[in-house]
Design a protein around this motif. Sequence first.
Motif, PDB file in Angstrom:
ATOM      1  N   ALA A 181       0.695  -0.548  -0.205  1.00 61.14           N
ATOM      2  CA  ALA A 181       0.157   0.169  -0.040  1.00 61.14           C
ATOM      3  C   ALA A 181       1.011   1.057  -0.098  1.00 61.14           C
ATOM      4  O   ALA A 181       0.538   2.246  -0.458  1.00 61.14           O
ATOM      5  CB  ALA A 181      -1.234  -0.002   1.520  1.00 61.14           C
ATOM      6  N   PRO A 182       1.733   1.488   1.160  1.00 61.54           N
ATOM      7  CA  PRO A 182       2.457   2.759   0.685  1.00 61.54           C
ATOM      8  C   PRO A 182       3.355   3.034  -0.218  1.00 61.54           C
ATOM      9  O   PRO A 182       3.864   3.863  -0.782  1.00 61.54           O
ATOM     10  CB  PRO A 182       3.286   2.515   2.204  1.00 61.54           C
ATOM     11  N   LEU A 183       4.017   1.673  -0.664  1.00 58.00           N
ATOM     12  CA  LEU A 183       4.840   2.090  -2.321  1.00 58.00           C
ATOM     13  C   LEU A 183       3.384   2.015  -3.213  1.00 58.00           C
ATOM     14  O   LEU A 183       4.388   3.219  -4.482  1.00 58.00           O
ATOM     15  CB  LEU A 183       5.870   0.653  -2.166  1.00 58.00           C
ATOM     16  N   THR A 184       3.000   1.619  -3.464  1.00 55.50           N
ATOM     17  CA  THR A 184       1.195   1.730  -4.565  1.00 55.50           C
ATOM     18  C   THR A 184       1.117   3.150  -4.485  1.00 55.50           C
ATOM     19  O   THR A 184       1.334   4.171  -5.095  1.00 55.50           O
ATOM     20  CB  THR A 184       1.206   0.534  -4.268  1.00 55.50           C
ATOM     21  N   LEU A 185       0.981   3.877  -3.080  1.00 48.48           N
ATOM     22  CA  LEU A 185       0.367   5.250  -2.524  1.00 48.48           C
ATOM     23  C   LEU A 185       1.717   5.935  -3.446  1.00 48.48           C
ATOM     24  O   LEU A 185       1.888   7.228  -4.830  1.00 48.48           O
ATOM     25  CB  LEU A 185       0.651   5.708  -1.956  1.00 48.48           C
ATOM     26  N   ALA A 186       3.318   5.689  -3.518  1.00 47.88           N
ATOM     27  CA  ALA A 186       4.275   6.541  -3.455  1.00 47.88           C
ATOM     28  C   ALA A 186       4.356   6.283  -5.154  1.00 47.88           C
ATOM     29  O   ALA A 186       4.726   6.513  -6.125  1.00 47.88           O
ATOM     30  CB  ALA A 186       6.157   6.185  -3.093  1.00 47.88           C
ATOM     31  N   ALA A 192       2.216  10.956 -11.148  1.00 51.46           N
ATOM     32  CA  ALA A 192       1.267  12.137 -10.646  1.00 51.46           C
ATOM     33  C   ALA A 192       2.508  13.399 -11.405  1.00 51.46           C
ATOM     34  O   ALA A 192       2.141  14.502 -11.854  1.00 51.46           O
ATOM     35  CB  ALA A 192       0.306  12.202  -9.742  1.00 51.46           C
ATOM     36  N   GLU A 193       3.395  13.672 -11.299  1.00 51.04           N
ATOM     37  CA  GLU A 193       4.133  14.673 -11.093  1.00 51.04           C
ATOM     38  C   GLU A 193       5.546  14.360 -12.076  1.00 51.04           C
ATOM     39  O   GLU A 193       5.670  14.786 -13.051  1.00 51.04           O
ATOM     40  CB  GLU A 193       5.340  14.835  -9.999  1.00 51.04           C
ATOM     41  N   GLN A 194       5.818  12.737 -12.677  1.00 51.45           N
ATOM     42  CA  GLN A 194       6.700  13.084 -14.513  1.00 51.45           C
ATOM     43  C   GLN A 194       6.177  12.548 -15.007  1.00 51.45           C
ATOM     44  O   GLN A 194       6.316  13.005 -16.060  1.00 51.45           O
ATOM     45  CB  GLN A 194       7.315  11.605 -13.257  1.00 51.45           C
ATOM     46  N   GLU A 195       4.811  11.642 -15.337  1.00 47.52           N
ATOM     47  CA  GLU A 195       3.681  11.028 -15.942  1.00 47.52           C
ATOM     48  C   GLU A 195       2.644  11.211 -16.093  1.00 47.52           C
ATOM     49  O   GLU A 195       1.787  10.130 -15.564  1.00 47.52           O
ATOM     50  CB  GLU A 195       4.464  10.033 -17.309  1.00 47.52           C
ATOM     51  N   PRO A 196       2.136  12.801 -15.823  1.00 43.71           N
ATOM     52  CA  PRO A 196       0.612  12.612 -15.388  1.00 43.71           C
ATOM     53  C   PRO A 196      -0.315  11.918 -16.108  1.00 43.71           C
ATOM     54  O   PRO A 196      -1.486  11.640 -15.921  1.00 43.71           O
ATOM     55  CB  PRO A 196       0.086  13.767 -15.522  1.00 43.71           C
ATOM     56  N   GLU A 197      -0.160  11.780 -17.318  1.00 43.92           N
ATOM     57  CA  GLU A 197      -0.622  11.395 -18.387  1.00 43.92           C
ATOM     58  C   GLU A 197      -1.343   9.398 -18.855  1.00 43.92           C
ATOM     59  O   GLU A 197      -1.988   9.106 -18.169  1.00 43.92           O
ATOM     60  CB  GLU A 197      -0.576  11.382 -19.608  1.00 43.92           C
ATOM     61  N   ALA A 198      -1.180   9.131 -17.568  1.00 36.65           N
ATOM     62  CA  ALA A 198       0.026   7.657 -17.291  1.00 36.65           C
ATOM     63  C   ALA A 198      -0.966   7.463 -15.626  1.00 36.65           C
ATOM     64  O   ALA A 198      -0.937   6.141 -15.816  1.00 36.65           O
ATOM     65  CB  ALA A 198       1.175   7.295 -17.104  1.00 36.65           C
ATOM     66  N   VAL A 325       8.748  11.633   2.569  1.00 32.87           N
ATOM     67  CA  VAL A 325      10.166  12.052   2.467  1.00 32.87           C
ATOM     68  C   VAL A 325      10.649  11.311   1.625  1.00 32.87           C
ATOM     69  O   VAL A 325      11.974  10.747   1.474  1.00 32.87           O
ATOM     70  CB  VAL A 325      11.035  12.399   3.766  1.00 32.87           C
ATOM     71  N   PHE A 326      10.117  10.596   1.188  1.00 30.71           N
ATOM     72  CA  PHE A 326      10.669   9.005   0.177  1.00 30.71           C
ATOM     73  C   PHE A 326      10.775   9.548  -0.927  1.00 30.71           C
ATOM     74  O   PHE A 326      10.262  10.450  -1.922  1.00 30.71           O
ATOM     75  CB  PHE A 326       9.275   8.526  -0.015  1.00 30.71           C
ATOM     76  N   VAL A 333       9.370  11.953  -3.646  1.00 34.30           N
ATOM     77  CA  VAL A 333       8.775  11.826  -4.651  1.00 34.30           C
ATOM     78  C   VAL A 333       7.235  12.655  -3.756  1.00 34.30           C
ATOM     79  O   VAL A 333       7.332  12.329  -2.227  1.00 34.30           O
ATOM     80  CB  VAL A 333       7.813  10.240  -3.872  1.00 34.30           C
ATOM     81  N   ASP A 334       6.571  13.527  -4.166  1.00 32.23           N
ATOM     82  CA  ASP A 334       5.488  14.315  -3.755  1.00 32.23           C
ATOM     83  C   ASP A 334       4.300  13.817  -3.328  1.00 32.23           C
ATOM     84  O   ASP A 334       3.214  14.438  -4.458  1.00 32.23           O
ATOM     85  CB  ASP A 334       5.480  15.581  -3.780  1.00 32.23           C
TER      86      ASP A 334
END
Length: 424
Positions: A181-186, A192-198, A325-326, A333-334
């Motif tokens: 769960a935490p890594l999927t959220l990350a 969302a930041e690098q490739e928002p269309e994906a 702060v991951f 990753v924000d």
Amino acid sequence: MKGMLTYDLMETARNTNEWLGATARAMASYPAFGLAPHPFFNVVAAWGEVTERSFARMVAKPDWGIRSVVGDDGRDHIITVETLVTKPFGNLIHFKAAGRPPKPRRVFLVAPMSGHYATLLRSTVASLLPDCEVYVTDWHNARDIPVSEGKFDIEDYTLYLVDFMKFLGPDINVIAICQPAPLTLAATAYLAEQEPEAQPRTLTLIGGPIDPDAAATDVTDFGRRVTMGQLERSMIQRVGFKYRGAGRLVYPGLLQLQSFISMNGERHGKAFTDQILRAAKGEAGDHDQHNRFYDEYLAVMDMTAEFYLTTVERLFKRRVVARNVFTVGDKQVDIGKITQVAVKTVEGEKDDISAPGQCLAALALCTGLPDSKKASHLEPGAGHYGIFAGKSWRDNIRPLVLRFIDDNAENGAPMKAKPAIRAV
């Protein structure tokens, strides 16, 4: 070589117990003993049968065992498991229903890498198949991965999820169960930041330790009191020469199984005692409730040492996801960058692994997401297993998750199926 002797000793002990069980079952079943019938021989044979089966399962990878699904046309459609993306440490697989048009709901199940195979989600997959196209992460046993394939830690795990989500496309609905769960959220925030269309359409987090400090459990207590040095010395071993991953540093599945059983030792002991008595009376079946559960529960896999150690250090001790702060490589990753993906959390009231509050913390981290795209559910009376595979999942949680997916769906035809590829 570090830990290779202890790894082989564990395998030797497992193999010996399997042999003892087989020997007891065979000897106590000799027809000659029928001349002097006595319950003792039945009990010994039953003990041998249960013991042999139990220890043999510890090194077997279970089959999915999902043969068919009933379609809207009332016909049985044969299920085949096809591999869409192949990677050294895990594949992306799809449960394809032959002769059935693709379902508009497309669900990506992120299976735990916590000692069991992805088949632990068999009943979850089977319950979703009538209404969804289902994709699953099929993680590999680290003991079978050659050292030449390199390392695999939580950053690599996150990038695997990023690649899988990019391949599946933006109309996918992600469900992460327990450990991932935490890594999927990350991974979602990374996209969302690098490739928002994906980015995926929805993200459902079920019983995961987003913030382990939100509610104490035996798992979080263990993470606090044990130092990383102690963990590395006592838990990490090197795969023996019997397997393809010889020399790889791992956290052995047999050690993880010991931890699982010790958490509820009395309950497991009673379950095996009762099963031996049932077998002695001739009341046990090859696929009875006990064997169906323990055939899966006892089948364990090794994790890479770096994945296990970085999970404890970064997710539980330093709480890098909980504190937002991951980092992956040189990129932070924000989670606040998630602004479009609808997020839902599901928790069990009696979950003793990820207690209520740990998963709910994800919603507070999604500062860029409007409240209209956030949802949560606390299942009364449910334990950890029940929220994704038990009665609570079937009767209450599954309908809520499907409704959440539908409420955030966009009108239009489902995406066409993509061809299978092989990725390095």
